[in-house]
Motif scaffolding. Structure first.
Motif, PDB file in Angstrom:
ATOM      1  N   GLY A  55       2.087 -19.432   1.430  1.00 52.44           N
ATOM      2  CA  GLY A  55       0.924 -18.698   0.960  1.00 52.44           C
ATOM      3  C   GLY A  55       1.243 -17.252   0.613  1.00 52.44           C
ATOM      4  N   ALA A  56       0.263 -16.391   0.857  1.00 55.20           N
ATOM      5  CA  ALA A  56       0.413 -14.972   0.536  1.00 55.20           C
ATOM      6  C   ALA A  56       1.535 -14.336   1.336  1.00 55.20           C
ATOM      7  CB  ALA A  56      -0.900 -14.239   0.795  1.00 55.20           C
ATOM      8  N   ARG A  57       1.734 -14.805   2.564  1.00 55.97           N
ATOM      9  CA  ARG A  57       2.803 -14.232   3.391  1.00 55.97           C
ATOM     10  C   ARG A  57       4.157 -14.462   2.750  1.00 55.97           C
ATOM     11  NH1 ARG A  57       1.592 -16.095   9.502  1.00 55.97           N
ATOM     12  NH2 ARG A  57       3.692 -15.207   9.758  1.00 55.97           N
ATOM     13  N   ARG A  58       4.376 -15.648   2.207  1.00 54.88           N
ATOM     14  CA  ARG A  58       5.651 -15.927   1.553  1.00 54.88           C
ATOM     15  C   ARG A  58       5.818 -15.046   0.312  1.00 54.88           C
ATOM     16  NH1 ARG A  58       8.093 -21.634  -0.761  1.00 54.88           N
ATOM     17  NH2 ARG A  58       8.795 -21.919   1.364  1.00 54.88           N
ATOM     18  N   GLY A  59       4.737 -14.888  -0.465  1.00 55.42           N
ATOM     19  CA  GLY A  59       4.836 -14.092  -1.677  1.00 55.42           C
ATOM     20  C   GLY A  59       5.208 -12.649  -1.407  1.00 55.42           C
ATOM     21  N   ALA A  60       4.711 -12.086  -0.317  1.00 59.11           N
ATOM     22  CA  ALA A  60       4.973 -10.680  -0.020  1.00 59.11           C
ATOM     23  C   ALA A  60       6.365 -10.426   0.536  1.00 59.11           C
ATOM     24  CB  ALA A  60       3.925 -10.161   0.966  1.00 59.11           C
ATOM     25  N   ILE A  61       7.016 -11.447   1.078  1.00 56.57           N
ATOM     26  CA  ILE A  61       8.282 -11.229   1.787  1.00 56.57           C
ATOM     27  C   ILE A  61       9.508 -11.351   0.894  1.00 56.57           C
ATOM     28  CG2 ILE A  61       8.826 -13.592   2.512  1.00 56.57           C
ATOM     29  CD1 ILE A  61       8.922 -10.404   4.710  1.00 56.57           C
ATOM     30  N   TRP A  62       9.382 -11.999  -0.277  1.00 59.44           N
ATOM     31  CA  TRP A  62      10.568 -12.252  -1.100  1.00 59.44           C
ATOM     32  C   TRP A  62      11.361 -10.992  -1.448  1.00 59.44           C
ATOM     33  CZ3 TRP A  62      12.391 -16.759  -0.645  1.00 59.44           C
ATOM     34  CH2 TRP A  62      11.596 -17.906  -0.651  1.00 59.44           C
ATOM     35  N   PRO A  63      10.739  -9.853  -1.795  1.00 62.80           N
ATOM     36  CA  PRO A  63      11.551  -8.673  -2.120  1.00 62.80           C
ATOM     37  C   PRO A  63      12.458  -8.239  -0.974  1.00 62.80           C
ATOM     38  CG  PRO A  63       9.276  -8.356  -2.799  1.00 62.80           C
ATOM     39  CD  PRO A  63       9.294  -9.590  -1.972  1.00 62.80           C
TER      40      PRO A  63
ATOM     41  N   ILE B 120      11.862 -12.691   8.641  1.00 60.69           N
ATOM     42  CA  ILE B 120      11.759 -13.031   7.221  1.00 60.69           C
ATOM     43  C   ILE B 120      11.690 -14.546   7.038  1.00 60.69           C
ATOM     44  CG2 ILE B 120      13.076 -13.045   5.058  1.00 60.69           C
ATOM     45  CD1 ILE B 120      13.876 -10.150   5.673  1.00 60.69           C
ATOM     46  N   ASP B 121      12.520 -15.276   7.775  1.00 60.36           N
ATOM     47  CA  ASP B 121      12.488 -16.732   7.675  1.00 60.36           C
ATOM     48  C   ASP B 121      11.123 -17.277   8.075  1.00 60.36           C
ATOM     49  OD1 ASP B 121      15.110 -16.745   6.839  1.00 60.36           O
ATOM     50  OD2 ASP B 121      15.938 -17.240   8.812  1.00 60.36           O
ATOM     51  N   ALA B 122      10.512 -16.675   9.119  1.00 59.61           N
ATOM     52  CA  ALA B 122       9.189 -17.132   9.565  1.00 59.61           C
ATOM     53  C   ALA B 122       8.124 -16.862   8.515  1.00 59.61           C
ATOM     54  CB  ALA B 122       8.830 -16.450  10.881  1.00 59.61           C
ATOM     55  N   GLU B 123       8.210 -15.725   7.831  1.00 62.33           N
ATOM     56  CA  GLU B 123       7.239 -15.418   6.785  1.00 62.33           C
ATOM     57  C   GLU B 123       7.386 -16.390   5.613  1.00 62.33           C
ATOM     58  OE1 GLU B 123       4.782 -12.563   6.886  1.00 62.33           O
ATOM     59  OE2 GLU B 123       5.338 -13.365   8.842  1.00 62.33           O
ATOM     60  N   ILE B 124       8.607 -16.727   5.267  1.00 61.08           N
ATOM     61  CA  ILE B 124       8.824 -17.696   4.192  1.00 61.08           C
ATOM     62  C   ILE B 124       8.275 -19.058   4.597  1.00 61.08           C
ATOM     63  CG2 ILE B 124      10.594 -18.940   2.888  1.00 61.08           C
ATOM     64  CD1 ILE B 124      12.288 -16.385   2.991  1.00 61.08           C
ATOM     65  N   GLU B 125       8.518 -19.441   5.831  1.00 69.99           N
ATOM     66  CA  GLU B 125       8.046 -20.726   6.325  1.00 69.99           C
ATOM     67  C   GLU B 125       6.525 -20.788   6.360  1.00 69.99           C
ATOM     68  OE1 GLU B 125       8.326 -24.605   7.610  1.00 69.99           O
ATOM     69  OE2 GLU B 125       9.952 -23.292   6.908  1.00 69.99           O
ATOM     70  N   ALA B 126       5.874 -19.629   6.609  1.00 69.65           N
ATOM     71  CA  ALA B 126       4.414 -19.595   6.692  1.00 69.65           C
ATOM     72  C   ALA B 126       3.752 -19.932   5.366  1.00 69.65           C
ATOM     73  CB  ALA B 126       3.943 -18.220   7.178  1.00 69.65           C
TER      74      ALA B 126
ATOM     75  N   ARG C 296      -0.900  -8.062  11.747  1.00 73.43           N
ATOM     76  CA  ARG C 296      -1.329  -8.903  10.640  1.00 73.43           C
ATOM     77  C   ARG C 296      -0.298  -8.808   9.517  1.00 73.43           C
ATOM     78  NH1 ARG C 296      -4.241  -4.275  10.879  1.00 73.43           N
ATOM     79  NH2 ARG C 296      -4.401  -3.008   8.983  1.00 73.43           N
ATOM     80  N   GLN C 297      -0.564  -9.511   8.439  1.00 79.41           N
ATOM     81  CA  GLN C 297       0.452  -9.619   7.392  1.00 79.41           C
ATOM     82  C   GLN C 297       0.946  -8.263   6.922  1.00 79.41           C
ATOM     83  OE1 GLN C 297      -0.703 -11.811   3.899  1.00 79.41           O
ATOM     84  NE2 GLN C 297       0.890 -10.868   2.683  1.00 79.41           N
ATOM     85  N   SER C 298       0.031  -7.358   6.582  1.00 85.85           N
ATOM     86  CA  SER C 298       0.465  -6.071   6.037  1.00 85.85           C
ATOM     87  C   SER C 298       1.325  -5.306   7.038  1.00 85.85           C
ATOM     88  CB  SER C 298      -0.752  -5.240   5.643  1.00 85.85           C
ATOM     89  OG  SER C 298      -1.584  -5.007   6.766  1.00 85.85           O
ATOM     90  N   THR C 299       0.989  -5.386   8.337  1.00 83.15           N
ATOM     91  CA  THR C 299       1.774  -4.666   9.333  1.00 83.15           C
ATOM     92  C   THR C 299       3.128  -5.330   9.536  1.00 83.15           C
ATOM     93  OG1 THR C 299      -0.318  -4.137  10.421  1.00 83.15           O
ATOM     94  CG2 THR C 299       1.687  -3.665  11.640  1.00 83.15           C
ATOM     95  N   ARG C 300       3.172  -6.644   9.454  1.00 84.47           N
ATOM     96  CA  ARG C 300       4.460  -7.332   9.596  1.00 84.47           C
ATOM     97  C   ARG C 300       5.430  -6.893   8.510  1.00 84.47           C
ATOM     98  NH1 ARG C 300       1.117 -11.857  10.978  1.00 84.47           N
ATOM     99  NH2 ARG C 300       1.160 -12.578   8.823  1.00 84.47           N
TER     100      ARG C 300
END
Length: 471
Positions: free
Chosen positions: A247-255, A239-245, A215-219
């Motif tokens: 919502g919250a997934r994009r917000g968590a991946i930027w750092p 990382i590209d897939a999380e940005i493409e997803a 899930r998101q937190s584990t990813r």
């Protein structure tokens, strides 16, 4: 907002309309108006449990003694986790921490599966300076229910948030010995192996996780693992897939996107964080209340004797409750000063970019705060590098600073940006250092890594806040 206020005023006998009006004022961070609305709602419906709870919550956030109000809410309806936790927080805020601790522990002895209560009690004991006792109620509950997955996962989360990886390893082993099926806790085992530097085992455990466990937190933890082991080609598509997803997934991946792109000289690094207009300093010394008075006021709010289990403070304390929701004159003056600076920061941002996490947001909305607090560091204290994934714009406002000591490095106590969490092992230097000066406010994107250099002695008193993403 205005139609509802008018409706409440015109239908003055409707307690529910006054309640909704209070909730809307609270959502707009106007706690003085919210209090007035809830007081009218309580007058009209003194026995309504939801109105009593809302009244107590708003009073607590406003910085008032809300213990009696929470006690009224507790008597007004069936047992409520939110009311009981609010009552504990209100007691702590008024210097009745021992009473709050005893009440929570008594309930947990009767209702050992109350997970939120365990978490609240753990944080309370940590703030009381007794972090070694933080997990006692969970451990007691696990003696009664040794195979309870919710209890074990609550314990794992507390260790994980506190970066207590050695304790997490031991807890995972105990859970397995108690008969908890390995697949039920495999995600924590994978995370723990990665954070402890056991790369080969982490690879095996992450690979074996079923799809629903990733899930998101584990990813995010898997992305950290790949960055730590410098497998940039493998982590890039994730990382590209999380940005493409989105919502919250994009917000968590930027750092983590920022770190990868800087490490690989990807031009997107300049697009994301390279624009100097994203980090600005403002001198508020002539707009704030007198700094000596402000320091005394903020200092009075620091009642904790220990650190939160899940925050970045090392060697200091952090205030509880939303500082900018308080209704006393000093807090309102402080809020007004920083709000004007935030507006100036937003107005000067580069042109809108629909893909950028900061520049995509609307700029015609009222400034709202997702959180506000003060930190008091002393005797070598510092902030570990971290990010604020729930915010849009974050901050550091310097109220009082320690005197430079003989032997201090030139940048002792300075604010640093762009340096990742030490646990990632990337050895990336800060992209920017900012000198702390009393009255200086620094604003920057919430997803940008930030922390402070330690200092040797004295007191470093700051106010910080997160601006909420515009709706």
């Amino acid at each position: 907002m205005l139609p509802l206020v008018a409706a409440a005023a015109n239908r003055s006998g409707s307690a529910r309309l006054w309640q909704w009006t209070g909730l809307l004022h609270r959502g707009l961070d106007d706690h003085a108006a919210a209090l007035a609305a809830f007081e009218e709602a309580v007058r009209l419906a003194p026995g309504d449990a939801s109105i009593a709870h809302g009244h107590a919550r708003v009073a607590y956030e406003a910085g008032l003694d809300a213990v009696a109000l929470f006690e009224t809410a507790e008597r007004s309806g069936p047992p409520s986790s939110d009311v009981l936790i609010g009552l504990a927080a209100a007691r702590w805020a008024t210097g009745r921490g021992n009473e709050a601790e005893a009440a929570l522990d008594s309930i947990l002895m009767q209702v050992p599966m109350w997970i939120a209560g365990h978490v609240q009690l753990a944080q309370l004991r940590a703030l009381m300076g007794r972090a070694e006792e933080a997990y006692a109620s969970l451990e007691r509950a696990l003696v009664q229910a040794p195979k309870s997955l919710p209890l074990w996962r609550a314990l794992f989360n507390l260790h994980l948030e506190g970066e207590n990886y050695a304790e997490l390893v031991e807890a995972i082993l105990r859970a397995e010995a108690a008969g908890v099926p390995g697949p039920e806790i495999a995600d924590y085992a994978a995370i723990c192996a990665a954070e402890c530097g056991d790369g080969d085992r982490a690879d095996q455990l992450f690979e074996a996780l079923p799809g629903e466990a990733m899930r998101q937190s584990t990813r995010i933890w898997f992305v950290r693992h790949l960055l730590r082991t410098r497998r940039f080609a493998q982590v890039g598509p994730l990382i590209d897939a999380e940005i493409e997803a989105g919502g919250a997934r994009r917000g968590a991946i930027w750092p983590y996107a920022d770190l990868l792109w800087r490490l690989t000289d990807d031009r997107r690094a300049d697009w994301l964080s390279g624009n100097p207009a994203l980090v600005r300093a403002f001198d508020l010394s002539d707009r704030l209340p007198p700094l000596a008075q402000l320091a005394e006021y903020v200092r009075s709010l620091h009642i904790a004797r220990g650190e939160y289990l899940d925050q970045s403070v090392r060697g200091g304390t952090q205030t509880d409750g939303p500082l900018f929701c308080r209704v006393d004159p000093m807090a309102r003056a402080l809020r007004a000063s920083v709000t004007e600076a935030v507006k100036a920061y937003i107005a000067a941002l580069p042109e809108t970019d629909p893909e950028h996490p900061l520049l995509a947001m609307r700029r015609d909305r009222r400034v709202r705060f997702a959180g506000s607090w003060s930190v008091r560091l002393h005797h070598g204290g510092f902030h570990a590098n971290h990010v604020h994934p729930q915010g849009w714009i974050s901050s550091a406002l310097y109220v009082a600073l320690p005197k430079r000591q003989r032997g201090d490095r030139a940048d002792a106590g300075w604010f640093k940006l762009g340096e990742p969490q030490a646990a990632l092992g990337l050895n990336m230097p800060p992209t920017q250092l900012v000198e702390p000066i009393p009255g200086r406010l620094v604003l920057f994107p919430s997803w940008l890594w930030h922390g402070t250099q330690p200092f040797s002695d004295g007191e470093r008193l700051t106010v910080a806040f997160d601006v909420a993403p515009p709706r």
